[in-house]
Scaffold this motif. Structure first.
Motif, PDB file in Angstrom:
ATOM      1  N   ASP A 109       0.830  -1.208   0.000  1.00 43.13           N
ATOM      2  CA  ASP A 109       0.000   0.000   0.000  1.00 43.13           C
ATOM      3  C   ASP A 109       0.866   1.261   0.000  1.00 43.13           C
ATOM      4  O   ASP A 109       0.564   2.237  -0.693  1.00 43.13           O
ATOM      5  N   VAL A 110       1.940   1.232   0.781  1.00 48.72           N
ATOM      6  CA  VAL A 110       2.817   2.400   0.872  1.00 48.72           C
ATOM      7  C   VAL A 110       3.449   2.714  -0.482  1.00 48.72           C
ATOM      8  O   VAL A 110       3.473   3.874  -0.916  1.00 48.72           O
ATOM      9  N   LYS A 111       3.942   1.693  -1.161  1.00 46.13           N
ATOM     10  CA  LYS A 111       4.579   1.928  -2.461  1.00 46.13           C
ATOM     11  C   LYS A 111       3.593   2.481  -3.475  1.00 46.13           C
ATOM     12  O   LYS A 111       3.939   3.357  -4.274  1.00 46.13           O
ATOM     13  N   GLU A 112       2.373   1.975  -3.454  1.00 46.93           N
ATOM     14  CA  GLU A 112       1.376   2.477  -4.386  1.00 46.93           C
ATOM     15  C   GLU A 112       1.110   3.962  -4.155  1.00 46.93           C
ATOM     16  O   GLU A 112       0.959   4.737  -5.101  1.00 46.93           O
ATOM     17  N   ILE A 113       1.097   4.375  -2.885  1.00 53.03           N
ATOM     18  CA  ILE A 113       0.873   5.788  -2.570  1.00 53.03           C
ATOM     19  C   ILE A 113       2.079   6.625  -2.990  1.00 53.03           C
ATOM     20  O   ILE A 113       1.925   7.715  -3.554  1.00 53.03           O
ATOM     21  N   VAL A 114       3.289   6.121  -2.730  1.00 56.48           N
ATOM     22  CA  VAL A 114       4.494   6.846  -3.140  1.00 56.48           C
ATOM     23  C   VAL A 114       4.533   6.991  -4.658  1.00 56.48           C
ATOM     24  O   VAL A 114       4.882   8.050  -5.193  1.00 56.48           O
ATOM     25  N   PHE A 176      -4.131  10.605   9.149  1.00 59.57           N
ATOM     26  CA  PHE A 176      -3.454  10.417   7.865  1.00 59.57           C
ATOM     27  C   PHE A 176      -3.564   8.968   7.412  1.00 59.57           C
ATOM     28  O   PHE A 176      -3.893   8.678   6.250  1.00 59.57           O
ATOM     29  N   HIS A 177      -3.291   8.028   8.307  1.00 65.37           N
ATOM     30  CA  HIS A 177      -3.338   6.613   7.948  1.00 65.37           C
ATOM     31  C   HIS A 177      -4.768   6.138   7.705  1.00 65.37           C
ATOM     32  O   HIS A 177      -5.003   5.296   6.826  1.00 65.37           O
ATOM     33  N   GLU A 178      -5.719   6.668   8.452  1.00 67.12           N
ATOM     34  CA  GLU A 178      -7.113   6.270   8.235  1.00 67.12           C
ATOM     35  C   GLU A 178      -7.617   6.716   6.870  1.00 67.12           C
ATOM     36  O   GLU A 178      -8.450   6.047   6.254  1.00 67.12           O
ATOM     37  N   LEU A 179      -7.100   7.852   6.391  1.00 69.02           N
ATOM     38  CA  LEU A 179      -7.515   8.357   5.083  1.00 69.02           C
ATOM     39  C   LEU A 179      -6.916   7.552   3.938  1.00 69.02           C
ATOM     40  O   LEU A 179      -7.552   7.393   2.887  1.00 69.02           O
ATOM     41  N   LEU A 180      -5.694   7.039   4.125  1.00 71.47           N
ATOM     42  CA  LEU A 180      -4.966   6.423   3.018  1.00 71.47           C
ATOM     43  C   LEU A 180      -4.914   4.902   3.046  1.00 71.47           C
ATOM     44  O   LEU A 180      -4.692   4.278   1.998  1.00 71.47           O
ATOM     45  N   PHE A 181      -5.103   4.294   4.219  1.00 72.86           N
ATOM     46  CA  PHE A 181      -4.930   2.856   4.331  1.00 72.86           C
ATOM     47  C   PHE A 181      -6.181   2.193   4.907  1.00 72.86           C
ATOM     48  O   PHE A 181      -6.944   2.835   5.637  1.00 72.86           O
TER      49      PHE A 181
END
Length: 241
Positions: A109-114, A176-181
């Motif tokens: 998930d982190v890489k997709e956001i980056v 921040f994490h609740e919005l993105l993950f």
């Protein structure tokens, strides 16, 4: 150079407005991209972070953190790049994976956001450049206004975000994490490798770095706008003197 035929002033104002409105997003995406790709955050952050409570040395953490960031910096699709993390082993037991399945899922998930941030940065840079070219060709005097307004708007937003991070870090981090993950996908045990390599203070350092870089870019733009504005004023005074 200014072209001698008119361009729709409403469209020019719209381009002007969009550049100013979108610049904070460009500054933020650019700062994220620069932080991930250009700055050795583990080396900087580990200077003041506590030692690993479960026995990893400073050098081991730097190596493992660097290899993890290498995964984020790669150009491969996430499905291929994740194999780099799957191949990492615990320093004390090369038969055991460094990251468990939950950690690997989160890193996907982190890489997709980056990667999205990088694509946004690239797209906004191209669109902004095209908009600036149009303004430079038809209404060059607007360039200083665009620079000043974009810089101040981004600086105010960056300062506000920085203040929230400094004063309400826990709330910011969770929101921040609740919005993105997906809910619950970003929480781990203190013994998990992700927390041992990247504790909460590391992410606070990262957030401060991102906001700081975005604000520096905004200040640089303001300086350019002020310099251009003064140059235009001097030219106008000479013209009518």
């Amino acid at each position: 150079m200014k072209l001698h035929y008119d361009f729709d002033p409403i469209l020019l104002r719209g381009i002007h407005f969009l550049i100013v409105l979108c610049f904070p997003l460009l500054a933020g995406a650019g700062a994220i991209t620069a932080t991930v790709h250009l700055i050795d955050l583990p080396y900087w952050s580990y200077q003041h972070l506590p030692a690993d409570a479960y026995g990893w040395s400073h050098e081991q953490r730097l190596i493992l953190a660097g290899e993890t960031l290498g995964y984020l910096r790669g150009n491969q699709p996430t499905a291929e790049a994740i194999q780099l993390l799957e191949a990492l082993a615990l320093p004390e037991d090369v038969e055991e994976r460094l990251y468990n399945d939950r950690e690997l899922a989160h890193m996907r998930d982190v890489k997709e956001i980056v990667d999205v941030a990088l694509n946004i940065c690239t797209s906004l840079m191209v669109l902004t450049l095209l908009g600036l070219i149009v303004i430079a060709l038809y209404q060059p005097y607007l360039l200083s206004k665009v620079a000043l307004q974009s810089g101040w708007w981004s600086l105010m937003l960056g300062g506000s975000v920085g203040g929230v991070i400094w004063c309400f870090w826990d709330w910011f981090f969770i929101t921040f994490h609740e919005l993105l993950f997906p809910v619950g996908s970003y929480t781990f045990e203190w013994t998990d490798s992700l927390i041992r390599l990247f504790p909460p203070q590391f992410w606070m350092d990262s957030a401060i770095s991102i906001v700081g870089m975005a604000m520096l870019g905004s200040i640089f733009l303001i300086v350019i706008g002020e310099a251009t504005n003064k140059t235009e004023a001097v030219s106008a005074n000479r013209k009518f003197s």
